[in-house]
Design a protein around this motif. Structure first.
Motif, PDB file in Angstrom:
ATOM      1  N   ASP A 210     115.944  86.110  90.809  1.00 17.90           N
ATOM      2  CA  ASP A 210     115.934  83.935  90.244  1.00 17.90           C
ATOM      3  C   ASP A 210     114.309  84.079  89.230  1.00 17.90           C
ATOM      4  N   ASN A 212     113.264  81.140  88.629  1.00 19.14           N
ATOM      5  CA  ASN A 212     111.990  80.662  88.881  1.00 19.14           C
ATOM      6  C   ASN A 212     110.948  80.853  90.977  1.00 19.14           C
ATOM      7  N   ASP A 213     112.082  81.913  91.562  1.00 18.31           N
ATOM      8  CA  ASP A 213     112.093  82.443  92.613  1.00 18.31           C
ATOM      9  C   ASP A 213     111.861  83.663  92.148  1.00 18.31           C
ATOM     10  N   GLN A 216     114.049  85.485  95.672  1.00 23.02           N
ATOM     11  CA  GLN A 216     115.646  84.833  95.578  1.00 23.02           C
ATOM     12  C   GLN A 216     116.258  85.683  94.784  1.00 23.02           C
ATOM     13  N   SER A 218     120.257  85.534  92.604  1.00 22.31           N
ATOM     14  CA  SER A 218     121.018  84.765  91.749  1.00 22.31           C
ATOM     15  C   SER A 218     121.398  85.692  90.635  1.00 22.31           C
TER      16      SER A 218
END
Length: 372
Positions: A210, A212-213, A216, A218
């Motif tokens: 991800d 933004n993270d 994680q 995605s």
């Protein structure tokens, strides 16, 4: 200076975009696609690959997987949907590698194992339960492998046990008396549980960290990946062609500047004296798929019981993502030999003139006869 101002963005843009770009890579004669969680070792990017999934592409275009305690293996195929990687021994002696195989320290595991006993005998034993290991044998002794549940008691005369161990195999335990001879001659099939990208793959999407993270995962649309790959190709073309062309253009512009000014003056004078003309409207060319006769010229193959698909393909259709079954009809594109369900690729080629995997434009040449 005007030329430099126009061309400068073309050189600076690829460098800026590259900082957020995770591209596909290709390696090997069968064009193995290397993407998340894998990445090439010389293209290290902490956001584009998962730890432990580094591959090496050798000078002779071999994709190499290096296990920390078992050395290197050549990669035959990667199935991102089922999360399986198919590897083989560079020296073509897989049983020798299996005797000391240790996948610890890597993210890979083997799903099924079978207990084998390896024997050394002064003669070659006959019988379906004995598997001769030619690459470990010589003129004075023969190495044989026997499923431990089939090990005779007592042992054959003058034979002794080298070792007994659990060997990775492709499938679950067979019934007693079944044929095991192909298990030690086939490729080594490994799988991985982490990262788990099977949901993204089943949705025909790409998997990655991800933005933004970074802890994680995605799913990203396939179109995004294709767009990034197209931009990567544009960057290569820009750096390899546009830059030398720009330098050449600057030099030529300085040499012929005065001549160009004279040509402009002369052309303006001709334009004032010539009658006005109407330029024809440009024709719009539309791109369609292939015609039926060309599509039908690509050979169709009916899969046998082994469900083995010819050419550089894995066990599922890249269009519908369904596993191949026996008696399925597949059609192969002659240029790249990528194969798909006949119904899937026929519908694709009616709308698109390129292969859905490698995007190469196929030619109407016939494939040579393929054995299913």
């Amino acid at each position: 200076m005007g030329i430099l101002e126009v061309l400068f963005p073309f050189f600076i843009f690829p460098v800026i975009y590259a900082s957020n770009d995770c591209r596909f890579s290709f390696c090997g004669s069968n064009s193995i696609i290397i993407r998340f969680p894998f990445q090439l070792e010389d293209e290290q990017n902490p956001y584009c690959g998962y730890p432990g999934f580094n591959l090496i592409c050798t000078n002779n275009s071999r994709a190499v997987l290096k296990l920390p305690y078992s050395g290197v293996f050549y990669v035959r195929n990667i199935n991102y949907l089922t999360q399986k990687i198919q590897v083989y021994d560079p020296d073509d002696c897989l049983p020798k590698r299996l005797l000391s195989l240790n996948v610890s320290g890597s993210p890979f595991i083997h799903t099924f194992t079978r207990n084998y006993t390896f024997l050394s005998c002064p003669f070659l034993k006959a019988g379906s339960q004995y598997i001769p290991i030619d690459c470990l044998s010589n003129s004075t002794h023969f190495v044989l492998a026997v499923p431990s549940m089939n090990l005779p008691n007592p042992l054959p005369t003058s034979c002794y046990v080298i070792t007994s161990l659990f060997v990775p195999v492709a499938g679950p335990e067979q019934q007693y008396g079944g044929s095991f001879k192909g298990e030690l001659s086939e490729d080594l099939l490994l799988t991985w549980d982490t990262p788990d990208c099977r949901y993204c793959e089943s949705q025909e999407q790409l998997c990655g960290f991800d933005l933004n993270d970074n802890n994680q995962l995605s799913c990203f649309s396939y179109q995004t990946g294709a767009s990034q790959q197209g931009i990567q190709i544009f960057r290569i073309i820009t750096l390899c062609i546009a830059e030398p062309a720009a330098i050449f253009a600057i030099v030529m512009a300085c040499c012929v500047c005065y001549k160009d000014r004279l040509a402009i003056i002369r052309n303006n004078a001709i334009a004032r004296s010539a009658p006005a003309t109407i330029s024809p409207a440009p024709q719009i060319v539309t791109t369609t798929g292939l015609d039926e006769s060309t599509i039908e010229s690509y050979e169709k193959v009916v899969l046998g019981e082994s469900k083995r698909v010819p050419g550089p393909n894995d066990g599922c259709c890249w269009i519908c993502l369904s596993e191949y079954n026996s008696k399925d009809t597949v059609r192969c594109i002659p240029e790249c030999q990528h194969c798909f369900h006949a119904d899937c690729i026929d519908e694709w080629l009616r709308m698109n003139p390129t292969c859905p995997v490698c995007r190469n434009s196929p030619s109407p040449l016939q494939l040579t006869s393929l054995d299913p």
